[in-house]
Scaffold this active site. Structure first.
Site, PDB file in Angstrom:
ATOM      1  N   GLY A 265      23.386 -47.508  -2.481  1.00 30.48           N
ATOM      2  CA  GLY A 265      22.435 -46.956  -3.581  1.00 30.48           C
ATOM      3  C   GLY A 265      23.530 -46.007  -4.575  1.00 30.48           C
ATOM      4  N   SER A 266      22.784 -45.441  -5.228  1.00 34.91           N
ATOM      5  CA  SER A 266      23.272 -44.639  -6.090  1.00 34.91           C
ATOM      6  C   SER A 266      24.181 -43.162  -5.648  1.00 34.91           C
ATOM      7  CB  SER A 266      22.369 -43.996  -7.407  1.00 34.91           C
ATOM      8  OG  SER A 266      21.420 -42.961  -6.614  1.00 34.91           O
ATOM      9  N   THR A 267      25.197 -42.746  -6.149  1.00 33.47           N
ATOM     10  CA  THR A 267      25.830 -41.613  -5.770  1.00 33.47           C
ATOM     11  C   THR A 267      25.059 -40.362  -5.715  1.00 33.47           C
ATOM     12  OG1 THR A 267      27.909 -42.690  -6.556  1.00 33.47           O
ATOM     13  CG2 THR A 267      28.068 -40.204  -6.247  1.00 33.47           C
TER      14      THR A 267
ATOM     15  N   GLY B  82      22.991 -40.690  -2.578  1.00 31.79           N
ATOM     16  CA  GLY B  82      23.934 -40.463  -1.575  1.00 31.79           C
ATOM     17  C   GLY B  82      24.369 -39.205  -1.020  1.00 31.79           C
TER      18      GLY B  82
ATOM     19  N   LYS C 165      14.170 -49.853   4.768  1.00 36.22           N
ATOM     20  CA  LYS C 165      13.389 -49.736   3.481  1.00 36.22           C
ATOM     21  C   LYS C 165      14.066 -50.529   2.428  1.00 36.22           C
ATOM     22  CE  LYS C 165      13.104 -46.713   0.205  1.00 36.22           C
ATOM     23  NZ  LYS C 165      12.672 -47.883  -0.747  1.00 36.22           N
TER      24      LYS C 165
ATOM     25  N   GLU D 122      28.759 -45.165 -14.443  1.00 35.88           N
ATOM     26  CA  GLU D 122      28.195 -46.385 -14.038  1.00 35.88           C
ATOM     27  C   GLU D 122      27.017 -46.798 -14.905  1.00 35.88           C
ATOM     28  OE1 GLU D 122      26.419 -46.629 -10.168  1.00 35.88           O
ATOM     29  OE2 GLU D 122      27.485 -48.677  -9.877  1.00 35.88           O
TER      30      GLU D 122
ATOM     31  N   CYS E  17      27.656 -53.006  -7.719  1.00 41.88           N
ATOM     32  CA  CYS E  17      28.197 -51.587  -7.670  1.00 41.88           C
ATOM     33  C   CYS E  17      29.671 -51.639  -7.950  1.00 41.88           C
ATOM     34  CB  CYS E  17      28.061 -51.209  -6.347  1.00 41.88           C
ATOM     35  SG  CYS E  17      28.171 -52.414  -4.936  1.00 41.88           S
TER      36      CYS E  17
ATOM     37  N   GLU F 102      27.270 -46.375   0.888  1.00 43.50           N
ATOM     38  CA  GLU F 102      28.041 -47.475  -0.144  1.00 43.50           C
ATOM     39  C   GLU F 102      27.362 -47.045  -1.498  1.00 43.50           C
ATOM     40  OE1 GLU F 102      28.618 -49.911  -2.578  1.00 43.50           O
ATOM     41  OE2 GLU F 102      27.629 -51.262  -1.550  1.00 43.50           O
TER      42      GLU F 102
HETATM   43  P1  NDP Z   1      18.789 -45.231  -5.908  1.00 45.44           P
HETATM   44  O1  NDP Z   1      19.955 -44.866  -5.216  1.00 45.44           O
HETATM   45  O2  NDP Z   1      17.854 -44.416  -6.242  1.00 45.44           O
HETATM   46  O3  NDP Z   1      18.041 -46.174  -4.752  1.00 45.44           O
HETATM   47  C1  NDP Z   1      18.552 -46.875  -3.753  1.00 45.44           C
HETATM   48  C2  NDP Z   1      17.874 -46.791  -2.621  1.00 45.44           C
HETATM   49  O4  NDP Z   1      17.422 -45.547  -2.105  1.00 45.44           O
HETATM   50  C3  NDP Z   1      16.154 -47.268  -2.960  1.00 45.44           C
HETATM   51  O5  NDP Z   1      15.685 -48.155  -1.640  1.00 45.44           O
HETATM   52  C4  NDP Z   1      15.464 -46.020  -3.272  1.00 45.44           C
HETATM   53  O6  NDP Z   1      14.205 -46.197  -3.193  1.00 45.44           O
HETATM   54  C5  NDP Z   1      16.164 -45.071  -2.281  1.00 45.44           C
HETATM   55  N1  NDP Z   1      15.975 -43.708  -2.405  1.00 45.44           N
HETATM   56  C6  NDP Z   1      15.788 -43.208  -3.675  1.00 45.44           C
HETATM   57  N2  NDP Z   1      15.716 -41.833  -3.450  1.00 45.44           N
HETATM   58  C7  NDP Z   1      15.904 -41.523  -2.308  1.00 45.44           C
HETATM   59  C8  NDP Z   1      16.063 -40.213  -1.236  1.00 45.44           C
HETATM   60  N3  NDP Z   1      15.998 -39.031  -1.873  1.00 45.44           N
HETATM   61  N4  NDP Z   1      16.299 -40.609   0.118  1.00 45.44           N
HETATM   62  C9  NDP Z   1      16.586 -41.747   0.477  1.00 45.44           C
HETATM   63  N5  NDP Z   1      16.209 -42.882  -0.070  1.00 45.44           N
HETATM   64  C10 NDP Z   1      15.951 -42.751  -1.570  1.00 45.44           C
HETATM   65  O7  NDP Z   1      19.048 -46.018  -6.915  1.00 45.44           O
HETATM   66  P2  NDP Z   1      18.264 -46.663  -8.344  1.00 45.44           P
HETATM   67  O8  NDP Z   1      17.488 -47.815  -7.770  1.00 45.44           O
HETATM   68  O9  NDP Z   1      17.243 -45.384  -8.785  1.00 45.44           O
HETATM   69  O10 NDP Z   1      19.346 -46.916  -9.316  1.00 45.44           O
HETATM   70  C11 NDP Z   1      19.706 -46.056 -10.162  1.00 45.44           C
HETATM   71  C12 NDP Z   1      21.212 -46.192 -10.245  1.00 45.44           C
HETATM   72  O11 NDP Z   1      21.822 -45.996  -9.283  1.00 45.44           O
HETATM   73  C13 NDP Z   1      21.535 -47.458 -10.978  1.00 45.44           C
HETATM   74  O12 NDP Z   1      21.392 -47.412 -12.287  1.00 45.44           O
HETATM   75  C14 NDP Z   1      23.036 -47.580 -10.631  1.00 45.44           C
HETATM   76  O13 NDP Z   1      23.956 -46.845 -11.507  1.00 45.44           O
HETATM   77  C15 NDP Z   1      22.981 -47.003  -9.323  1.00 45.44           C
HETATM   78  N6  NDP Z   1      22.793 -48.002  -7.965  1.00 45.44           N
HETATM   79  C16 NDP Z   1      23.843 -48.359  -7.279  1.00 45.44           C
HETATM   80  C17 NDP Z   1      23.872 -49.406  -6.303  1.00 45.44           C
HETATM   81  C18 NDP Z   1      25.020 -49.641  -5.575  1.00 45.44           C
HETATM   82  O14 NDP Z   1      24.952 -50.814  -5.048  1.00 45.44           O
HETATM   83  N7  NDP Z   1      26.004 -48.952  -5.515  1.00 45.44           N
HETATM   84  C19 NDP Z   1      22.565 -50.074  -6.108  1.00 45.44           C
HETATM   85  C20 NDP Z   1      21.322 -49.560  -7.221  1.00 45.44           C
HETATM   86  C21 NDP Z   1      21.695 -48.721  -7.785  1.00 45.44           C
HETATM   87  P3  NDP Z   1      13.448 -46.809  -4.395  1.00 45.44           P
HETATM   88  O15 NDP Z   1      14.290 -47.517  -5.211  1.00 45.44           O
HETATM   89  O16 NDP Z   1      12.593 -47.764  -3.965  1.00 45.44           O
HETATM   90  O17 NDP Z   1      12.498 -45.720  -5.120  1.00 45.44           O
END
Ligand code: NDP
Length: 764
Positions: free
Chosen positions: A241-243, A246, A189, A391, A297, A263
Site C-alpha cells: 500500500g502507500s508509503t 507503511g 484484509k 506518486e 505501484c 511493498e
Molecule cells: P493505503 O495504504 O491506505 O491502503 C492499503 C491497505 O492498507 C488497504 O487495505 C487499507 O485499508 C489499509 N490501511 C489503511 N490504513 C491502515 C492502517 N493504519 N493500518 C493498517 N492498514 C491500513 O492506500 P490507499 O488505498 O489509501 O491509497 C492512497 C495512495 O497510496 C494511492 O493514491 C497511492 O499513491 C498509494 N497506493 C500504493 C499502492 C501500492 O501498491 N504501492 C497500492 C494502493 C495505494 P482501506 O483501503 O480498506 O481503508
C-alpha cells in the site's frame, strides 16, 4: 476511394461488452460477512462497495471490528499446528487445488474484479487472473520443496496480510500462496474499495477443501487493518500500500518481534536512450503508465528521454495517447477503465493542478464523464514539480530529457522511492550499466511491468523492503526453526561509568572515521572498566561523529564497485594482520576470542566471491536475473558479549558483500574494537569502509536508525531494538535484529544484501 488505412482510421469501434450476468448472480448472495474458521460469519455493520464506472452499489460488506480480527487470528492460530505439521506434499495438493478452482472460475473472477475495481476486462482477464493462478501453481511447487530447499527453517505462524485496491486478487495471491506454502496460516484484509474477489476466493478455499482457519478474510477499512497489525497473536505482517501507511505499520510493529515486509509506493523512471526502438518504447509507455489506469505501484511514471530524440518521442507518444480508449471496463476494446473511487480521482486532479501551477504543460486525451481520467502527459517539468516527485496513482506521465547517461542516472535516482525502472536501448552494454546504477528493486530492459511468480518483486528506500515471488519471496515467510527463535528480552544497558584518570597509563583510544583516528566531537571520553580495574578510556561519540562517519562511508563507494575477489583478498590480508597483531589485542580480549575472530575473517573472505545471485525461469522470453546487491551504507549496532568477536561478526559479512559500515562497538567494552583500528589501517581496507564510533549506544543507534543516508541497520542490542525500529520509519530502512550476535553464516550474508531483479530479453 478511401484507402484501407483511412478506413481503419475512421472506422468506429462497435460495443464489445462482456456480460456481467455471471457476477450479478454471485453478488446476489450478499450481504457478506467475513470468512473466519472456514465459514462466512453473519453480516455485521455494513459498508457499500460500488462499481466506480457506474457508481451503482455492488454489495454490502461487513466492517471488521477488533472482535472480528481477534476471532480470525484465533482461528488462524488454532489451524496453525495441523497445517504447518502437514507434509509439504499435502500442502502442495491443497494449493494446487486452489489454483485449479480459480482457473475454473476465471471468468467470474475477471468480471467481478472489473466491476469492483474499474479496470478493463482485457487486463483482468489476461493479466490479473492468469498471474494469480500462476502464483498458486508455482507455490504449490514450493510447498513440495520447502523442507528440502529451506532446511532448518520453519513458518512464522499467523500472518496478517493487508492489501490494496489496485490488483485485489493478484495481491491476495502474492500474499497467500507463499504464506501457505511455507506452512503459515493467514488473516487477510482486502482494501475497503475492492473486497469482492477476496470473498469469492474464500469460497474457493471451501471448494478446494482447505482446512478451516488456514485462510481467514476480514473485510473493512484502515481501522480493521490497524487492528490486525496491533494484534498480539500475529507473527508476521505483510503489507502492500502507500508509503505513509507503511511507515505507520513500521512504528506500530516496532519492538514486537513481528516479522515485517512492506511493498510501498514508487515513482519509477522509464529511460529512453537515443538508440532505442522508439515505437517499441512508446508501446512500453502505454504498458507502463496507462495500464490499469496508472494505478500501479511500479508504474513508469517519469519518462526520461535522450535529448536527441525527445521531440520525436513526445510527438509519437502524444499521437498514441490520443488513440487510447477510455470507458466501460467491461468493453473488450477499452484501454483505460474507471478510477477506483471518486476520492482517488480528486487526488489525481489535485496533483495535476499543482503540477500545472508549478509550470508543467499538460496534454490529455479524452474520457467520458464520471469516475474516469483521460491519459495524460505533462512536459516542461522540473524535478521539484509535484507531478514529478509525488506518486499520482493515475494515468499521468511526466516527461523530461537528459543529455548523458550519467544525467539519466542522476534524474532516475532523484526520488525517495526505489521500486522499479525501465531502460530502453538497443545497446545491451549501456542498458546493463544503467541497470546496475539505478536504485530500484526491479529493472526491465526494453520492457516494462513484467511480473512472474518466479521473479522477486519489491523495492528499496521508501518503496519498502522484502521481496515477493521466487525463492526470496518464500524466504520472507520462513524463519529459523529454532526453539529459541524469539530474541532475548530487552535488558537495560549498563550505565556509562564516569570518566576517571588511569594511574600511570594514559591511553585514550580514538574513533575511527574515514580511515583516520579521530577525537570525539564532544572532546570527552569515558572510562572502560574490566571488573573493578580501569582498562582505559574510550571516546564519547555523539550524533555529529555518526554524521561524519556516514559521510566518510558514502565517499568509499569504490568498495561496493570492487569485485568479490578483490574484497576477498583484502579480508584475507586482514586475517593475516590479525594473526600478526594477536598479542597486542590480548590486552583487550581473550586469546580464544581473537582466534575465533581470525577464523571469521577467513570465513567471510571465502564467501566474498561466492554468494551468488541466480537466474530465474520466468514465463516470458527473458533471462531474469536476481542479483544480490549491497545496500551501500549500513549501520551496525554490535552487542555487548565478546566485544571483539561480536564486532567482527557483524562487520565482516557486511563488508564482504560490499557494504561500507558505521559500527558502534560494545558500550561497556569498546576498546578491543577501537584497538582493531590499528589493524584495519594496515590491511588495505580503504578509508571509510569501516568506521567505528564508540559511546552511548542508545543515542548512537538512534542517530543511525534515523539517518536518511543509512540504507540498512543491524541491531545486536536487545535494549534498543524497539527504539531503532521506530526511528527507522523515516526512510524505511530494513532493520535486522541479530538474534545470534556471535554467529556466522548465510543469514548474515542475506541480511547484508538485497535482490535486484533484472529482466533481460532472451530469445525474443
Ligand atoms: P493505503 O495504504 O491506505 O491502503 C492499503 C491497505 O492498507 C488497504 O487495505 C487499507 O485499508 C489499509 N490501511 C489503511 N490504513 C491502515 C492502517 N493504519 N493500518 C493498517 N492498514 C491500513 O492506500 P490507499 O488505498 O489509501 O491509497 C492512497 C495512495 O497510496 C494511492 O493514491 C497511492 O499513491 C498509494 N497506493 C500504493 C499502492 C501500492 O501498491 N504501492 C497500492 C494502493 C495505494 P482501506 O483501503 O480498506 O481503508
Amino acid at each position: 476511394m478511401p484507402t484501407i488505412t483511412e478506413i481503419l482510421d475512421t472506422m468506429d469501434y462497435g460495443p464489445a461488452l462482456e456480460s456481467d450476468a455471471i457476477a450479478r448472480d454471485w453478488l446476489a448472495r450478499g450481504p457478506f460477512g467475513h470468512f473466519i474458521g472456514g465459514n462466512f460469519t453473519p453480516p455485521g455493520q455494513m459498508f457499500e462497495t460500488r462499481d466506480p464506472a457506474s457508481d451503482a452499489v455492488l454489495a454490502q460488506v461487513t466492517q471488521g471490528t477488533d472482535q472480528d480480527v481477534d476471532a480470525a487470528v484465533s482461528a488462524a492460530r488454532a489451524a496453525f499446528p495441523a497445517w504447518s505439521g502437514l507434509p509439504g506434499h499435502a500442502r502442495a495438493r491443497h494449493i494446487y487445488a486452489i489454483a485449479r478452482q480459480i482457473q475454473k472460475r476465471e471468468r467470474l473472477f475477471s468480471v467481478l474484479e472489473c466491476l469492483d475495481n474499474g479496470k478493463p476486462i482485457r487486463e483482468a482477464r489476461d493479466i490479473d487472473v492468469p498471474l494469480a493462478v500462476r502464483h498458486f501453481y508455482h507455490h504449490a511447487g514450493w510447498a513440495e520443496l520447502v523442507a528440502e530447499e529451506f532446511a532448518g527453517q520453519g513458518p512464522h505462524g499467523v500472518c496478517g496480510q493487508i492489501i490494496p485496491w489496485n490488483f485485489p486478487l493478484l495481491m491476495l495471491a502474492w500474499k497467500i500462496a507463499p504464506a501457505l506454502a511455507a506452512g503459515n496460516t493467514v488473516v487477510l484484509k482486502p482494501a475497503e474499495y475492492t473486497p469482492l474477489t477476496a470473498l469469492l476466493f474464500a469460497e474457493i478455499c471451501i471448494e478446494a477443501g482447505l482446512p478451516a482457519g488456514v485462510v481467514n478474510i476480514v473485510t473493512g477499512d484502515g481501522t480493521t487493518g490497524a487492528a490486525l497489525v496491533a494484534h498480539e497473536g500475529v507473527d508476521k505482517i505483510a503489507f502492500t500500500g502507500s508509503t505513509n501507511v507503511g511507515r505507520e505499520i513500521r512504528r506500530a510493529t516496532a519492538g514486537t518481534d513481528k516479522a515485517l515486509t512492506l511493498e510501498l509506493g514508487g515513482k519509477s523512471p522509464f529511460i529512453v536512450f537515443a538508440d532505442a526502438d522508439l515505437d517499441a518504447a512508446v508501446e512500453g509507455v502505454v504498458d507502463a503508465i496507462w495500464f490499469n489506469q496508472g494505478e500501479v505501484c511500479c508504474a513508469g511514471s517519469r519518462i526520461l528521454v535522450a535529448e536527441a530524440v525527445a521531440g520525436q518521442f513526445e510527438a509519437k507518444l502524444r499521437a498514441r495517447m490520443g488513440g487510447l480508449r477510455v470507458g466501460a471496463p467491461l468493453d473488450k476494446s477499452t484501454d483505460i477503465g474507471a478510477i477506483v473511487h471518486p476520492r482517488q480521482l480528486v487526488r489525481i486532479h489535485d496533483l495535476l493542478a499543482q503540477g500545472q501551477a508549478a509550470g508543467g504543460v499538460l496534454y490529455q486525451g479524452q474520457a467520458p464523464n464520471g469516475c474516469f481520467c483521460a491519459p495524460a502527459l505533462m512536459v516542461e517539468v522540473s524535478p521539484a514539480n509535484p507531478c514529478v516527485s509525488e506518486e499520482i496513482f493515475g494515468p499521468v506521465a511526466v516527461m523530461m530529457s537528459f543529455r548523458t547517461p550519467d544525467e539519466a542516472v542522476e534524474l532516475a535516482n532523484n526520488t525517495r522511492y526505489g521500486l522499479a525502472a525501465s531502460i530502453w536501448s538497443e545497446n545491451l552494454t549501456q542498458a546493463m550499466d544503467i541497470a546496475a546504477r539505478v536504485k530500484a528493486g526491479v529493472v526491465w530492459i526494453n520492457a516494462t511491468n513484467l511480473f512472474d511468480a518466479n521473479a522477486p518483486f519489491g523495492g528499496t528506500r521508501e518503496s519498502g523492503f522484502g521481496r515477493e515471488g521466487a525463492r526470496a519471496g518464500m524466504a520472507a515467510y520462513l524463519r529459523p526453526a529454532r526453539a529459541d527463535a524469539k530474541p532475548v528480552a530487552p535488558t537495560p544497558l549498563a550505565p556509562l561509568p564516569q570518566s576517571a584518570s588511569i594511574g600511570g597509563l594514559d591511553r585514550t583510544h580514538k574513533l575511527y572515521i574515514g580511515g583516520a583516528q579521530k577525537r570525539a566531537d564532544t572532546g570527552q571520553s569515558y572510562s572502560v572498566l574490566a571488573g573493578d580495574t580501569l582498562q582505559g578510556h574510550a571516546p564519547f561519540g555523539s550524533r555529529k561523529d555518526i554524521r561524519n562517519a556516514v559521510e566518510a562511508a558514502h565517499k568509499a563507494s569504490a568498495w561496493t564497485a570492487m569485485s568479490g575477489h578483490q574484497r576477498a583478498q583484502i579480508l584475507y590480508f586482514l586475517g593475516e594482520n590479525l594473526v600478526a597483531r594477536a598479542d597486542s589485542l590480548c590486552a583487550f580480549a581473550p586469546r580464544s576470542e581473537i582466534d575465533a575472530s581470525i577464523a571469521r575473517a577467513f570465513y567471510y573472505a571465502a564467501w566474498a566471491d561466492k554468494f551468488d545471485g541466480s537466474v530465474h525461469d520466468t514465463q516470458s522470453a527473458h533471462v531474469t536475473l536476481a542479483m544480490k546487491e549491497a545496500f551501500g551504507v549500513m549501520g551496525l549496532v554490535c552487542g555487548e558479549e565478546a566485544p571483539l568477536l561480536g564486532f567482527l561478526s557483524l562487520v565482516l559479512p557486511a563488508i564482504a558483500m560490499g557494504n561500507r559500515v558505521i559500527a558502534t562497538p560494545s558500550q561497556s567494552a569498546p576498546l578491543a574494537a577501537l584497538e582493531l583500528a590499528q589493524v584495519l589501517a594496515i590491511s588495505d581496507i580503504p578509508a571509510g569502509v569501516i568506521n567505528i564510533v564508540s559511546g552511548p549506544v542508545a543515542d548512537l543507534a538512534q542517530t543511525l536508525a534515523a539517518h536518511d543516508d543509512v540504507a540498512a541497520l543491524w541491531c545486536a542490542q536487545p535494549a534498543v531494538a524497539e527504539m531503532v525500529e521506530r526511528a527507522s520509519a523515516g526512510n524505511l530502512k530494513p532493520v535486522w535484529q541479530v538474534s545470534d550476535p556471535l554467529g556466522q553464516g548465510r543469514d548474515y550474508l542475506n541480511a547484508a544484501t538485497q535482490i535486484k531483479t533484472i529482466w533481460v530479453p532472451y530469445g525474443a
